[in-house]
Motif scaffolding. Structure first.
Motif, PDB file in Angstrom:
ATOM      1  N   PRO A   1       0.842  -1.207   0.000  1.00  0.00           N
ATOM      2  CA  PRO A   1       0.000   0.000   0.000  1.00  0.00           C
ATOM      3  C   PRO A   1       0.873   1.251   0.000  1.00  0.00           C
ATOM      4  CG  PRO A   1      -0.727  -1.558   1.682  1.00  0.00           C
ATOM      5  CD  PRO A   1       0.590  -2.055   1.175  1.00  0.00           C
TER       6      PRO A   1
ATOM      7  N   GLU B   1       1.163   0.996  -4.431  1.00  0.00           N
ATOM      8  CA  GLU B   1      -0.113   1.433  -5.007  1.00  0.00           C
ATOM      9  C   GLU B   1      -0.022   2.896  -5.435  1.00  0.00           C
ATOM     10  OE1 GLU B   1      -4.024  -0.473  -3.282  1.00  0.00           O
ATOM     11  OE2 GLU B   1      -2.722   0.155  -1.643  1.00  0.00           O
TER      12      GLU B   1
ATOM     13  N   TRP C   1      -4.510  -6.880   2.973  1.00  0.00           N
ATOM     14  CA  TRP C   1      -5.683  -7.387   2.244  1.00  0.00           C
ATOM     15  C   TRP C   1      -5.908  -6.635   0.939  1.00  0.00           C
ATOM     16  CZ3 TRP C   1      -9.782  -4.331   0.921  1.00  0.00           C
ATOM     17  CH2 TRP C   1      -9.890  -3.090   1.546  1.00  0.00           C
ATOM     18  N   GLN C   2      -5.605  -5.312   0.911  1.00  0.00           N
ATOM     19  CA  GLN C   2      -5.869  -4.512  -0.284  1.00  0.00           C
ATOM     20  C   GLN C   2      -4.890  -4.787  -1.418  1.00  0.00           C
ATOM     21  OE1 GLN C   2      -4.418  -3.617   2.595  1.00  0.00           O
ATOM     22  NE2 GLN C   2      -4.297  -1.388   2.713  1.00  0.00           N
TER      23      GLN C   2
ATOM     24  N   GLN D   1     -16.918  -6.283   4.075  1.00  0.00           N
ATOM     25  CA  GLN D   1     -15.498  -5.947   4.177  1.00  0.00           C
ATOM     26  C   GLN D   1     -14.749  -6.929   5.070  1.00  0.00           C
ATOM     27  OE1 GLN D   1     -13.742  -3.271   2.394  1.00  0.00           O
ATOM     28  NE2 GLN D   1     -12.321  -4.881   3.002  1.00  0.00           N
TER      29      GLN D   1
ATOM     30  N   THR E   1     -11.752  -9.292   3.548  1.00  0.00           N
ATOM     31  CA  THR E   1     -10.426  -9.283   4.177  1.00  0.00           C
ATOM     32  C   THR E   1     -10.053 -10.675   4.659  1.00  0.00           C
ATOM     33  OG1 THR E   1     -10.904  -7.023   4.901  1.00  0.00           O
ATOM     34  CG2 THR E   1      -9.003  -8.092   5.888  1.00  0.00           C
TER      35      THR E   1
END
Length: 709
Positions: free
Chosen positions: A316, A347, A390-391, A421, A425
């Motif tokens: 991230p 990202e 998770w993202q 969500q 996750t």
């Protein structure tokens, strides 16, 4: 824990009185400008506001296409009226010098008539007493260069970093912590033989001599010309270093130094290192540092197959002060030291370039020599690719790599309410990535709940920082990690526990730390807010108990407290019993009364406290940060070379039962509850009806898009 300060630099705010000096040294200030209309006035003012008398200002403009010339001419008119004692020259090039700053330096030197030179670059700034401090060392006639520490600022004068030692003290030796004057040969052999430790010419004052040949030769370099100049000048004189950050070195997108090709820079580093090595006999330690400096450039050079295992990280976008990012970078550096080739893919945020993100990493966490890229345009094929949250999982699922892994630092589903969500996750653990976790609990959870074998690396502490300090006087005090912005830190339960404890033991000093959020408290305490690492260790040494609560994966903080000899109170929950030892920590039932009881128990029993303290220090000697890196490297090796399935069952480390609330704590809690009146709403039917109408109207406006949620 580290402090990250937001501060704006304003040189006009605290102007210092001018010095009255008979026969001051003649200081000529050279200001080379190109396209810095935005900064040139502040730069000139920073010269005019110097406490030490300025003899001469020489401004050079290199055919700026902006309004610099007009702005400078207007300012010169002001100087002639307000500072008639200062000689002013303005030299405007008819043709641009072609980006060679050293031609401008040479022109400035030739034009100046003073005995001492300050090349004050047009986009930098300085404290009022810059010249006052840097001119003093020239009382020693052998000193030829005098320079100081530089604080880094951005294009809007925001302070990026109060010192720049992260850029020049690459081995963290601390050699620049104190000011010094010593022979130039010593400076060349110990510092300049490795890298250019004089980062910014604006931080330097020079004794004026004939440097024509050196400046001309420097023109052969695209990047390292200033480095070449410094080491050649210092062959025949002394250098002075001032550890005060009197220079403001501006780092921004339009700085000339950001547009350099890595390969050119690498070749010039090698050229200067080799030239110094031929001139001076260098120690093995210095030669190793030279190679280390070159290695910093390897990830930036065009990719060649070097036979190393290649690992990609999908991460991230970095945030200032992010502990998760810091842990990632630390382990990436461990991989690089072990001989792996690493690239980091961040990202997009729609703003930052790869160079900006690299600078953020170096400034906010620690220097990292991996390739750094924004976006997911892979630069080569990878043997292993890590998801880091998770993202990032969906990206890793789509990107090619021989094997895919998951670097897990917390059980992230718990960060969300039960619903989509949470499940999204949680599902990130079900895609077959090979997990490596920080701490045993997460590895156990992967095995037990997701049927996924997982290795772990242990929580550790920097034993050079967190250690007993015998000279620090112990207080009748406790400290609590108070971070209300992080729900998992359980600030509500923690504060209730401390309120009960304070009622039971009014003489106990309570220190809160860890957050800059404004707050008021229902009991007497001292809120230290965010404090530096060194002060954390001092706090742990003067307190008798440390309280750090986590409702998800344990924090590093209890381990750092134990390293300092501080007994710890934490929550008795599944997440803590796998990683925390029962001799150095008391895990209390997660109710305020039990937490208060556990703290009181340690305070009331000095022998217990002493035993916990000694155990914690001894236990943590086996868990330096390096141990965690070794375990992590083993996990990566197993991922690459085995089927990653033969992993033993993980069992709890904490064998005791939860510490329960004492009768005294329960009674005290009841008394405090009685003293707190229950709120009764006595509003009538009309008021309640109007409130319902208001609520309905609000919902209608939200659905219509007129009002935000």
């Amino acid at each position: 824990m580290e402090v990250f300060m937001e501060k704006k630099i304003d040189i006009y705010k605290h102007q210092k009185k001018k010095l009255k000096i008979e026969n001051p040294k003649k200081v000529s200030v050279i200001i080379p400008n190109y396209n810095y209309e935005k900064y040139i006035i502040e730069r000139i003012d920073s010269v005019l506001m110097q406490t030490y008398p300025i003899y001469e200002i020489v401004i050079l403009d290199d055919c700026s296409p902006d309004n610099s010339v007009k702005v400078i001419n207007k300012k010169i008119d002001e100087i002639k009226k307000e500072h008639p004692e200062i000689k002013v020259q303005f030299i405007i090039n008819e043709k641009n010098s072609g980006g060679c700053v050293f031609k401008q330096w040479k022109k400035g030197f030739n034009a100046s008539t003073g005995d001492y030179i300050w090349i004050a670059e047009a986009d930098d700034s300085a404290e009022n007493d810059f010249v006052e401090n840097l001119i003093k060392p020239f009382d020693d006639p052998e000193v030829v260069l005098s320079y100081c520490e530089s604080a880094r600022i951005d294009g809007e004068n925001n302070l990026i970093r109060e010192k720049s030692d992260d850029l020049y003290d690459m081995c963290r030796t601390g050699e620049w912590n104190k000011s010094y004057i010593w022979p130039g040969e010593k400076e060349i052999k110990e510092h300049l033989s490795v890298t250019n430790t004089i980062l910014n010419v604006s931080s330097v004052m020079w004794k004026k001599q004939d440097y024509t040949e050196i400046l001309e030769k420097a023109g052969e370099f695209k990047v390292a010309g200033d480095w070449y100049i410094y080491f050649n000048i210092l062959k025949n004189g002394k250098i002075s270093w001032c550890n005060k950050p009197l220079n403001y070195y501006r780092k921004h997108g339009s700085s000339v130094c950001t547009d350099v090709k890595a390969e050119i820079e690498f070749n010039e580093i090698c050229r200067i290192q080799d030239e110094i090595s031929k001139t001076y006999e260098l120690t093995k330690e210095i030669k190793d540092k030279q190679e280390l400096r070159r290695s910093f450039m390897y990830p930036l050079l065009p990719k060649k197959d070097n036979g190393k295992k290649k690992i990609a990280w999908v991460i991230p976008h970095p945030g200032k002060g992010s502990g998760g990012h810091r842990t990632i970078i630390q382990n990436v550096n461990a991989l690089i030291r072990a001989g792996y080739d690493c690239d980091l893919y961040f990202e997009e945020d729609g703003v930052s370039t790869s160079e900006i993100v690299r600078q953020k990493i170096n400034d906010w966490y620690e220097k990292c020599d991996a390739g750094v890229y924004v976006g997911f345009d892979l630069k080569q094929e990878y043997d292993l690719m890590f998801a880091t949250g998770w993202q990032t999982v969906e990206f890793v699922r789509k990107l090619p790599a021989k094997k895919k892994a998951y670097f897990i630092q917390d059980f992230e589903p718990w960060f969300f309410p039960m619903g989509d969500q949470y499940l999204i996750t949680e599902n990130s653990y079900r895609y077959g990535f090979l997990p490596v976790t920080i701490g045993k609990w997460l590895a156990h959870k992967m095995q037990a709940e997701f049927n996924t074998p997982a290795e772990y690396f242990s929580f550790g502490a920097d034993l050079n920082v967190y250690k007993p300090l015998p000279k620090v006087k112990k207080e009748n005090a406790i400290c609590f990690v108070y971070q209300p912005e992080k729900p998992r830190r359980c600030d509500y339960i923690g504060l209730k526990a401390l309120k009960i404890l304070k009622a039971m033991k009014p003489d106990v000093q309570i220190y809160l730390y860890g957050s800059s959020m404004p707050a008021t408290f229902e009991f007497e305490c001292k809120n230290l807010n965010i404090i530096p690492i060194k002060e954390c260790n001092e706090l742990y040494n003067k307190c008798k108990v440390g309280i750090c609560m986590s409702a998800s994966n344990p924090s590093r903080i209890p381990f750092e407290m134990m390293s300092a000899g501080l007994p710890v109170v934490e929550l008795y929950k599944e997440n803590n019993i796998y990683d925390l030892p029962d001799e150095g920590v008391l895990l209390a039932q997660p109710i305020p009364e039990a937490i208060a009881s556990a703290i009181a128990y340690i305070l009331d029993n000095p022998q217990v406290a002493e035993k916990m303290s000694k155990f914690g220090v001894q236990y943590m000697k086996n868990y330096p940060l390096e141990k965690g890196f070794e375990e992590y490297l083993k996990a990566v090796k197993d991922m690459l070379e085995t089927d990653y399935k033969d992993i033993p069952e993980i069992k709890p480390l904490y064998k005791k039962s939860a510490f329960l609330a004492t009768e005294e704590a329960m009674k005290c809690s009841e008394e405090l509850q009685k003293a707190q009146p229950i709120y009764v709403d006595n509003h009538g039917k009309t008021y309640r009806f109007l409130r319902r109408c208001k609520r309905v109207l609000k919902n209608i406006l939200i659905k219509m898009g007129i009002k935000k949620q």
